[in-house]
Design a protein around this motif. Structure first.
Motif, PDB file in Angstrom:
ATOM      1  N   LEU A  50       0.809  -1.231   0.000  1.00 13.24           N
ATOM      2  CA  LEU A  50       0.000   0.000   0.000  1.00 13.24           C
ATOM      3  C   LEU A  50       0.833   1.266   0.000  1.00 13.24           C
ATOM      4  CD1 LEU A  50      -2.737  -1.042   2.577  1.00 13.24           C
ATOM      5  CD2 LEU A  50      -2.999  -0.860   0.095  1.00 13.24           C
ATOM      6  N   THR A  51       2.088   1.182   0.430  1.00 12.04           N
ATOM      7  CA  THR A  51       2.916   2.392   0.528  1.00 12.04           C
ATOM      8  C   THR A  51       3.902   2.540  -0.632  1.00 12.04           C
ATOM      9  OG1 THR A  51       4.463   1.258   2.019  1.00 12.04           O
ATOM     10  CG2 THR A  51       2.679   2.559   3.037  1.00 12.04           C
ATOM     11  N   GLN A  52       3.724   1.756  -1.681  1.00  9.41           N
ATOM     12  CA  GLN A  52       4.557   1.951  -2.869  1.00  9.41           C
ATOM     13  C   GLN A  52       4.258   3.327  -3.460  1.00  9.41           C
ATOM     14  OE1 GLN A  52       4.512  -1.349  -5.701  1.00  9.41           O
ATOM     15  NE2 GLN A  52       3.783  -2.660  -4.042  1.00  9.41           N
ATOM     16  N   ARG A  53       5.303   4.075  -3.771  1.00  9.83           N
ATOM     17  CA  ARG A  53       5.136   5.435  -4.289  1.00  9.83           C
ATOM     18  C   ARG A  53       4.287   5.434  -5.555  1.00  9.83           C
ATOM     19  NH1 ARG A  53       6.703   9.961  -2.435  1.00  9.83           N
ATOM     20  NH2 ARG A  53       8.416   8.999  -1.309  1.00  9.83           N
ATOM     21  N   SER A  54       3.388   6.431  -5.645  1.00 10.45           N
ATOM     22  CA  SER A  54       2.523   6.575  -6.819  1.00 10.45           C
ATOM     23  C   SER A  54       2.315   8.051  -7.128  1.00 10.45           C
ATOM     24  CB  SER A  54       1.165   5.908  -6.586  1.00 10.45           C
ATOM     25  OG  SER A  54       0.300   6.198  -7.664  1.00 10.45           O
ATOM     26  N   GLU A  55       3.024   8.538  -8.110  1.00  8.87           N
ATOM     27  CA  GLU A  55       2.816   9.926  -8.549  1.00  8.87           C
ATOM     28  C   GLU A  55       1.465  10.075  -9.237  1.00  8.87           C
ATOM     29  OE1 GLU A  55       4.476  12.696  -7.779  1.00  8.87           O
ATOM     30  OE2 GLU A  55       5.649  11.364  -6.510  1.00  8.87           O
ATOM     31  N   THR A  56       0.950   8.971  -9.786  1.00  5.31           N
ATOM     32  CA  THR A  56      -0.348   9.021 -10.448  1.00  5.31           C
ATOM     33  C   THR A  56      -1.435   9.472  -9.478  1.00  5.31           C
ATOM     34  OG1 THR A  56       0.291   7.281 -11.991  1.00  5.31           O
ATOM     35  CG2 THR A  56      -2.069   7.653 -11.702  1.00  5.31           C
ATOM     36  N   LEU A  57      -1.416   8.954  -8.249  1.00  2.52           N
ATOM     37  CA  LEU A  57      -2.436   9.355  -7.274  1.00  2.52           C
ATOM     38  C   LEU A  57      -2.422  10.860  -7.046  1.00  2.52           C
ATOM     39  CD1 LEU A  57      -2.325   6.548  -4.550  1.00  2.52           C
ATOM     40  CD2 LEU A  57      -4.013   6.897  -6.355  1.00  2.52           C
ATOM     41  N   ARG A  58      -1.233  11.419  -6.892  1.00  2.00           N
ATOM     42  CA  ARG A  58      -1.126  12.864  -6.684  1.00  2.00           C
ATOM     43  C   ARG A  58      -1.675  13.623  -7.895  1.00  2.00           C
ATOM     44  NH1 ARG A  58       1.857  14.956  -3.105  1.00  2.00           N
ATOM     45  NH2 ARG A  58       3.393  13.301  -3.064  1.00  2.00           N
ATOM     46  N   GLN A  59      -1.359  13.157  -9.072  1.00  2.00           N
ATOM     47  CA  GLN A  59      -1.785  13.843 -10.292  1.00  2.00           C
ATOM     48  C   GLN A  59      -3.298  13.824 -10.483  1.00  2.00           C
ATOM     49  OE1 GLN A  59       0.478  11.786 -13.274  1.00  2.00           O
ATOM     50  NE2 GLN A  59       2.413  12.704 -12.637  1.00  2.00           N
ATOM     51  N   ILE A  60      -3.967  12.814  -9.955  1.00  2.00           N
ATOM     52  CA  ILE A  60      -5.417  12.711 -10.175  1.00  2.00           C
ATOM     53  C   ILE A  60      -6.249  13.250  -9.021  1.00  2.00           C
ATOM     54  CG2 ILE A  60      -5.208  10.807 -11.800  1.00  2.00           C
ATOM     55  CD1 ILE A  60      -6.049   8.961  -9.490  1.00  2.00           C
ATOM     56  N   GLU A  89      -3.386   1.542 -13.150  1.00  2.00           N
ATOM     57  CA  GLU A  89      -2.426   1.438 -12.047  1.00  2.00           C
ATOM     58  C   GLU A  89      -3.135   1.113 -10.730  1.00  2.00           C
ATOM     59  OE1 GLU A  89       0.493   4.342  -9.480  1.00  2.00           O
ATOM     60  OE2 GLU A  89       0.312   4.744 -11.621  1.00  2.00           O
ATOM     61  N   VAL A  90      -4.267   1.753 -10.493  1.00  2.17           N
ATOM     62  CA  VAL A  90      -5.025   1.509  -9.270  1.00  2.17           C
ATOM     63  C   VAL A  90      -5.640   0.115  -9.306  1.00  2.17           C
ATOM     64  CG1 VAL A  90      -6.982   2.280  -7.877  1.00  2.17           C
ATOM     65  CG2 VAL A  90      -5.395   3.964  -8.847  1.00  2.17           C
ATOM     66  N   GLN A  91      -6.185  -0.286 -10.439  1.00  2.00           N
ATOM     67  CA  GLN A  91      -6.744  -1.633 -10.564  1.00  2.00           C
ATOM     68  C   GLN A  91      -5.670  -2.696 -10.325  1.00  2.00           C
ATOM     69  OE1 GLN A  91      -9.929  -2.966 -11.135  1.00  2.00           O
ATOM     70  NE2 GLN A  91     -10.441  -0.913 -10.433  1.00  2.00           N
TER      71      GLN A  91
END
Length: 100
Positions: free
Chosen positions: A23-33, A70-72
């Motif tokens: 769950l704590t893997q970095r995700s720039e996509t989350l920030r962008q959305i 990515e979320v799926q």
């Protein structure tokens, strides 16, 4: 309006730390959305539970995120680590003493 999603995820016994790493893997996509915060926590008094607090720009941003590949993929990857026990609540944030 900021949207909060707060929940508990039951982990398969002995898999809590692996679920936390997932769950704590970095995700720039989350920030962008539109994800403003995604905090993952544990409590040693409840060793098979992971706590998650999400803050989003809006409920729509949160809902839209669930359709992203990515979320799926992350949801699918977490599946074997989850016991199937979930809890939580959602709400629209109406104020904070930390910001205007």
């Amino acid at each position: 309006m900021t949207f909060a999603n707060v929940g508990t995820l039951g982990a398969v016994s002995g898999k809590r730390d692996e679920l936390v790493r997932h769950l704590t893997q970095r995700s720039e996509t989350l920030r962008q959305i539109g994800c403003l915060a995604y905090e993952v926590g544990v409590n040693d008094d409840d060793p098979d539970t992971v706590f998650v607090v999400e803050l989003w720009e809006s409920e729509e941003a949160h809902q839209s995120s669930l359709a992203l590949p990515e979320v799926q993929a992350s949801i699918t990857g977490a599946g074997p680590l989850l016991s199937g026990t979930f809890g939580g609540f959602r709400f629209n944030v109406v104020g904070s003493p930390l910001r205007d």
